[in-house]
Design an enzyme around this catalytic site. Structure first.
Site, short mmCIF file in Angstrom:
data_model
loop_
_atom_site.label_atom_id
_atom_site.label_comp_id
_atom_site.label_asym_id
_atom_site.label_seq_id
_atom_site.Cartn_x
_atom_site.Cartn_y
_atom_site.Cartn_z
N ASP A 113 104.52 -9.99 -0.67
CA ASP A 113 105.84 -9.97 0.17
C ASP A 113 105.16 -10.73 1.19
O ASP A 113 104.31 -10.52 1.91
CB ASP A 113 105.86 -8.43 0.60
CG ASP A 113 107.02 -8.37 1.74
OD1 ASP A 113 107.26 -9.43 2.34
OD2 ASP A 113 107.45 -7.05 2.01
N SER A 115 112.11 -1.79 5.20
CA SER A 115 112.00 -2.87 6.39
C SER A 115 112.10 -2.23 7.61
O SER A 115 111.57 -0.88 7.83
CB SER A 115 112.73 -4.12 6.19
OG SER A 115 111.95 -5.22 7.05
N HIS A 151 110.16 -9.76 0.07
CA HIS A 151 110.47 -8.42 0.94
C HIS A 151 111.54 -7.78 0.63
O HIS A 151 111.66 -6.63 1.07
CB HIS A 151 110.65 -9.20 2.37
CG HIS A 151 110.60 -8.12 3.50
ND1 HIS A 151 109.54 -7.37 3.86
CD2 HIS A 151 111.75 -7.73 4.13
CE1 HIS A 151 110.04 -6.46 4.53
NE2 HIS A 151 111.33 -6.72 5.00
#
Length: 186
Positions: free
Chosen positions: A150, A28, A179
């Site tokens: 996601d 991320s 995610h």
């Protein structure tokens, strides 16, 4: 805080540890930090492994990043109005399990430990950033790993990255939900 500050922090840590070359693995936000470091110091990473990465979370005219501004504003409002309730609702969505799951409880506690002010500031920094313009400057190989489901980063973002990165990249879409595939599908 600008994301470039994180890049300089990571670079300082690598220099302090006397790391001359390594494979960077990020998830991320940290993936974009690694991308920025690879542009500043292309010699330090021999490869980038990017898990659920997004250079921009906000949808644009020719770009599907996952969110409309109205959705982000609602998220920021929820964080501001009742942070604890937001954590309790957000954690199961991101991890992909119910609140009884150990992974969800741990992630929720991590969010609570960050605190509302820092979490809101970080959410603004992450979700309102746009680093698409730097992708062409990447000069190290990239392995993009993307969850197939996601809700934060759609699969289209992985395809966008593959097309716009300045160097060789491969995309691997994992049969994983959410995610945080390292928590939802380890």
């Amino acid at each position: 805080m600008d994301l470039i500050c994180y890049a300089y922090d990571l670079l300082a840590i690598l220099e302090e540890l006397k790391v001359v070359s390594c494979i960077f693995v990020g998830h991320s936000l940290s993936t974009i930090v690694g991308v920025l470091v690879s542009i500043i110091r292309p010699d330090i990473f021999s490869k980038l492994v990017l898990l659920c990465v997004s250079p921009r979370y906000l949808n644009d005219v020719d770009y599907h990043g996952g969110f409309e501004q109205k959705e982000l504003d609602q998220l920021f409002d929820a964080m501001t109005s009742n942070f604890k309730a937001w954590c309790s609702g957000f954690a199961p969505l991101v991890v992909g399990a119910d609140m009884d799951s150990v992974a969800v409880q741990e992630f929720s506690q991590t969010l609570l430990n960050i605190g509302p002010e820092i979490a809101l500031s970080e959410a603004h920094t992450i979700l309102q950033s746009d680093l698409r313009h730097v992708l062409g400057n990447v000069s190290v190989p990239c392995h993009i790993l993307q969850s197939s489901k996601d809700f934060d980063v759609p699969v289209e973002v992985a395809d966008y990255l593959h097309t716009h990165l300045g160097f060789d990249s491969i995309v691997e879409v994992m049969p994983a939900d959410r995610h945080l595939p390292h928590l939802s599908s380890p």
